[in-house]
Design a protein around this motif. Structure first.
Motif, PDB file in Angstrom:
ATOM      1  N   LYS A 124       0.012   5.830  -4.169  1.00 23.81           N
ATOM      2  CA  LYS A 124       0.161   6.517  -3.061  1.00 23.81           C
ATOM      3  C   LYS A 124      -1.366   5.896  -2.302  1.00 23.81           C
ATOM      4  N   LYS A 129       0.874   7.856   1.677  1.00 25.22           N
ATOM      5  CA  LYS A 129       2.189   7.309   1.845  1.00 25.22           C
ATOM      6  C   LYS A 129       2.522   6.411   0.274  1.00 25.22           C
ATOM      7  N   GLU A 130       3.557   6.441  -0.051  1.00 24.66           N
ATOM      8  CA  GLU A 130       4.132   5.740  -1.395  1.00 24.66           C
ATOM      9  C   GLU A 130       4.209   4.289  -1.035  1.00 24.66           C
TER      10      GLU A 130
END
Length: 413
Positions: A124, A129-130
């Motif tokens: 992340k 966010k991935e």
């Protein structure tokens, strides 16, 4: 006279130190604000001594490589720690099975459900966010940099290379964190754009930590489905009763041995009891240092090694008595007795150690615990019988308190 005085001091100091260590080991003590725990608090107790759940998980795939088994074990170890349990023991059994012993937990179905999930590895960005998943990593391995520090080398798939190149270009000087489910594994800082599909994670505190994280990353990249092969729950009441009963039985057994040695061998028997006391302290210290999980079979193995230690002393003293009956002096008889008994002691103990090693590598679960306690106990029993008992007997000779054969239980006409 100087030799006698020095021997008196050495003997008194030795006995006082052994007595002091025995008290600390049994009760614990607080010294200058620092607490020294007792052996009962230091040594991890197995399920049969405190209750809990033992889950045997089996990998569904028929063909499992050793490294895949180890990766799955690391993943399950991380997951079971997430449950919030302490003193958990995770071990492999055979080629496809992993046993997890969780003391103090009794919701067996909830534990099985939590452990059976394959897990998800994610990378992340600072915004949460991935940017990568475990499927984008093809390999993670422990390496060493130019400063001989442990690092983790990552290799990515073609798709992963593109994703990581974009992320590291955007977030130079910031952290990209690696998670297994919601657990943070590591959060290295991006030092520059990484565009070739290979990365190095620095900042690991030890080789073991680097290996553990690399294993989990690999496990996340290659999740293996597992199922529960067996679940065993030991009730808290049964475990609570087992430990004090086992301790009581052990204390009675040791006390009987001590009384027998004094009654039959007189003063040498008392010296052997002092050496046996030191032996018990050393074994329990070894258990706590190595991290042995003590079970009922383990306690049985420990008590068996006390018998082996006594047996070594019996061999030595019988040899000494044989020498005394031939008319030799006490000092000469003692030296000959120890020398003549040595080969018999080594032969009997080494063969038992070999049997213990075979049990350890071929056995599983409680059998391994029994074998490990047996091996540790026998090695230390040889040390105390051959070295410590000999030291105490020679010190007593120098003190002049062992000047008559009658003190060995031998009467001369």
């Amino acid at each position: 006279m100087k030799t006698k005085a020095r021997s008196n001091i050495i003997f008194i100091v030795t006995v006082v130190l052994i007595a002091l260590f025995s008290f600390i080991g049994a009760k614990g003590v607080v010294i200058g604000g620092y607490r020294v725990k007792s052996f009962e608090q230091l040594i991890t107790k197995g399920l049969d001594l405190q209750g809990g759940v033992s889950v045997l998980l089996e990998i569904i795939d028929k063909e499992v490589k050793p490294e895949e088994l180890e990766r799955t074990k690391e993943l399950l170890n991380l997951r079971v720690n997430k449950i919030g349990v302490s003193e958990t023991v995770v071990t492999t059994e055979g080629n496809r099975r992993i046993r997890i012993d969780i003391p103090g937990m009794y919701d067996s179905q909830g534990i099985v459900d939590a452990l059976s999930k394959t897990g998800k590895l994610t990378f992340k960005d600072p915004e949460g966010k991935e940017v990568l998943t475990g499927s984008d990593i093809t390999k993670a391995a422990t390496q060493f940099n130019e400063y001989n520090q442990p690092v983790i080398g990552l290799e990515m798939s073609e798709e992963g290379r593109k994703k990581f190149a974009d992320a590291t270009t955007k977030f130079v000087g910031q952290k990209i964190s690696i998670f297994m489910d919601e657990d943070l594994l590591t959060d290295p800082v991006v030092e520059g754009p990484i565009t070739q599909g290979k990365a190095v994670i620095t900042g690991n505190r030890s080789v073991e930590e680097a290996k553990r994280i690399a294993g989990i990353i690999n496990a996340g990249a290659l999740p293996l489905e597992v199922k529960a092969a067996s679940v065993r729950t030991v009730g808290p009441q049964l475990g609570a009763n087992a430990f004090p009963n086992a301790v009581k039985a052990g204390m009675i057994g040791v006390l009987v041995v001590f009384i027998f040695m004094i009654a039959y061998y007189r003063l040498p028997g008392l010296l052997a009891d002092i050496a046996l006391t030191l032996y018990i302290i050393l074994v329990l210290l070894a258990f706590s240092y190595i991290g042995v999980t003590l079970t009922l079979p383990g306690i049985a193995g420990f008590l068996l090694t006390i018998g082996m230690a006594v047996d070594a002393n019996v061999l030595i003293f019988e040899r000494i008595k044989e020498e005394l009956r031939t008319g030799k002096s006490i000092r000469s008889s003692v030296d000959s007795g120890f020398d003549r008994a040595l080969s018999s002691i080594l032969d009997s103990n080494i063969t038992t150690i070999i049997a213990g090693v075979v049990l350890y590598f071929l056995g599983s679960g409680a059998v391994k615990g029994f074998a490990l306690t047996l091996i540790i106990g026998i090695v230390l029993s040889m040390f105390t019988a051959i070295i410590v008992t000999k030291f105490l007997v020679h010190t007593a000779l120098n003190m002049g308190i062992m000047s008559k054969p009658e003190l060995f239980g031998v009467k001369r006409g």
